[in-house]
Design an enzyme around this catalytic site. Structure first.
Site, PDB file in Angstrom:
ATOM      1  CE  LYS A 115       4.859  -5.838  -3.541  1.00  0.00           C
ATOM      2  NZ  LYS A 115       5.695  -6.640  -4.441  1.00  0.00           N
ATOM      3  NE  ARG A 161      10.886  -3.656  -2.619  1.00  0.00           N
ATOM      4  CZ  ARG A 161      10.054  -3.041  -3.445  1.00  0.00           C
ATOM      5  NH1 ARG A 161       9.061  -2.372  -3.021  1.00  0.00           N
ATOM      6  NH2 ARG A 161      10.232  -3.076  -4.727  1.00  0.00           N
ATOM      7  NE  ARG A 216       5.929  -5.330 -13.956  1.00  0.00           N
ATOM      8  CZ  ARG A 216       6.117  -5.185 -12.640  1.00  0.00           C
ATOM      9  NH1 ARG A 216       5.197  -5.591 -11.783  1.00  0.00           N
ATOM     10  NH2 ARG A 216       7.248  -4.678 -12.182  1.00  0.00           N
ATOM     11  NE  ARG A 258       8.962  -1.338 -12.624  1.00  0.00           N
ATOM     12  CZ  ARG A 258       8.627  -1.657 -11.369  1.00  0.00           C
ATOM     13  NH1 ARG A 258       7.365  -1.661 -11.006  1.00  0.00           N
ATOM     14  NH2 ARG A 258       9.556  -1.961 -10.483  1.00  0.00           N
ATOM     15  NE  ARG A 286      12.507  -5.176  -9.643  1.00  0.00           N
ATOM     16  CZ  ARG A 286      11.461  -5.189 -10.469  1.00  0.00           C
ATOM     17  NH1 ARG A 286      11.610  -5.460 -11.745  1.00  0.00           N
ATOM     18  NH2 ARG A 286      10.262  -4.949 -10.001  1.00  0.00           N
TER      19      ARG A 286
HETATM   20  P1  AMP Z   1       8.416  -1.446  -7.045  1.00  0.00           P
HETATM   21  O1  AMP Z   1       7.654  -0.632  -8.045  1.00  0.00           O
HETATM   22  O2  AMP Z   1       7.698  -1.598  -5.741  1.00  0.00           O
HETATM   23  O3  AMP Z   1       8.881  -2.765  -7.611  1.00  0.00           O
HETATM   24  O4  AMP Z   1       9.746  -0.613  -6.697  1.00  0.00           O
HETATM   25  C1  AMP Z   1      10.700  -0.293  -7.708  1.00  0.00           C
HETATM   26  C2  AMP Z   1      12.034   0.015  -7.070  1.00  0.00           C
HETATM   27  O5  AMP Z   1      11.901   1.153  -6.197  1.00  0.00           O
HETATM   28  C3  AMP Z   1      12.597  -1.083  -6.178  1.00  0.00           C
HETATM   29  O6  AMP Z   1      13.287  -2.085  -6.906  1.00  0.00           O
HETATM   30  C4  AMP Z   1      13.522  -0.270  -5.266  1.00  0.00           C
HETATM   31  O7  AMP Z   1      14.713   0.091  -5.954  1.00  0.00           O
HETATM   32  C5  AMP Z   1      12.719   1.003  -5.039  1.00  0.00           C
HETATM   33  N1  AMP Z   1      11.833   0.884  -3.867  1.00  0.00           N
HETATM   34  C6  AMP Z   1      10.463   0.889  -3.847  1.00  0.00           C
HETATM   35  N2  AMP Z   1       9.988   0.775  -2.589  1.00  0.00           N
HETATM   36  C7  AMP Z   1      11.081   0.686  -1.786  1.00  0.00           C
HETATM   37  C8  AMP Z   1      11.262   0.528  -0.386  1.00  0.00           C
HETATM   38  N3  AMP Z   1      10.215   0.427   0.466  1.00  0.00           N
HETATM   39  N4  AMP Z   1      12.538   0.470   0.084  1.00  0.00           N
HETATM   40  C9  AMP Z   1      13.597   0.580  -0.730  1.00  0.00           C
HETATM   41  N5  AMP Z   1      13.490   0.710  -2.065  1.00  0.00           N
HETATM   42  C10 AMP Z   1      12.253   0.768  -2.599  1.00  0.00           C
END
Ligand code: AMP
Length: 230
Positions: free
Chosen positions: A15, A90, A127, A155, A166
């Site tokens: 994404k 989410r 990654r 990360r 996750r």
């Molecule tokens: P991502 O980079 O999108 O994988 O997000 C990393 C982490 O940020 C996720 O595993 C969540 O802990 C938090 N996070 C990001 N976006 C959201 C969201 N819309 N709602 C809740 N937690 C989020």
């Protein structure tokens, strides 16, 4: 007419990469809630301090916090011609709040990127991410970002145990979003288990098809009712 794009899909579906490419090619902002939270962690803000532990466990930050962040971000003038949302919504509660925020604006185009589970686990555990510009690179690309020369690091939530957590959170809380959006005429699914270039091609085609239901959008040309470029 604004191009308001929303990318759905599990962690590791691509994404972020696709959102970045598409946003850059159209000159609209990419809004990644993961990036916003990581910046907040880096800056040591109150939201960042509270979010860090949750993110490190692979869990979701509270809906109210996320909705507030996105509401504020979408009010900025740079979203007038559209935006690409990556990582939000989410949960169904976030999607409902987003529908409220979008009232009176051009419709959301919703693209779901589908990737089999075993591919996701492999991708996420290998990654690397640039600590300066956020660019993703698979392990083996060397220690330096090919885009900006920044340092590539893993990360903290990309280790194998957290990756599985996750994915569990995705299936429980985020996958229901596909059902939430599926019946909309502006919803499309694409195959994310292909090369990034092929996914980008399919993404543009899917957006063009979805746009047939919203009218012509800037830079995408006229569309026939079937969504095929004349
Ligand atoms: P991502 O980079 O999108 O994988 O997000 C990393 C982490 O940020 C996720 O595993 C969540 O802990 C938090 N996070 C990001 N976006 C959201 C969201 N819309 N709602 C809740 N937690 C989020």
């Amino acid at each position: 007419m604004a191009l308001n794009l929303l990318m759905l899909g599990p962690p590791g579906a691509g994404k972020g990469t696709q959102a970045e490419r598409f946003a850059q090619s159209r000159g609209i902002p990419k809004i990644s809630t993961g990036d916003i939270l990581r910046d907040a962690v880096q800056a040591g803000t109150e939201i960042g301090l509270r979010a860090k532990a949750i993110m490190d466990r692979g869990e979701l930050v509270h809906d109210e916090v996320m909705i507030g962040i996105v509401r504020e971000r979408l009010e900025k003038n740079d979203t007038a011609n559209g935006f690409v949302l990556d990582g939000f919504p989410r949960t169904v509660a976030q999607a409902e709040a987003l529908d409220g925020i979008m009232a009176g604006r051009d419709p959301l185009i919703v693209i779901d990127i589908m990737v089999p589970e075993e591919v996701l686990v492999r991708r996420l555990s290998s990654r690397m991410i640039c600590q300066d510009c956020g660019h993703n690179a698979p392990v083996g690309h060397g220690p330096v970002c090919t885009l900006c020369g920044g340092k590539l690091v893993q990360r903290s939530d990309d280790n194998q145990a957290i990756v599985l957590d996750r994915l569990k959170v995705y299936h429980g809380q985020s996958e229901p979003l596909v059902k939430y959006y599926r019946e909309r005429p502006t919803f499309r699914s694409i195959d994310g288990a292909q090369s990034p270039d092929q996914v980008a091609t399919d993404l543009t085609a899917a957006i063009t098809a979805a746009c047939a239901h919203t009218g012509p959008l800037p830079g995408l040309g006229a569309t026939t009712p079937s969504g095929v470029q004349p």
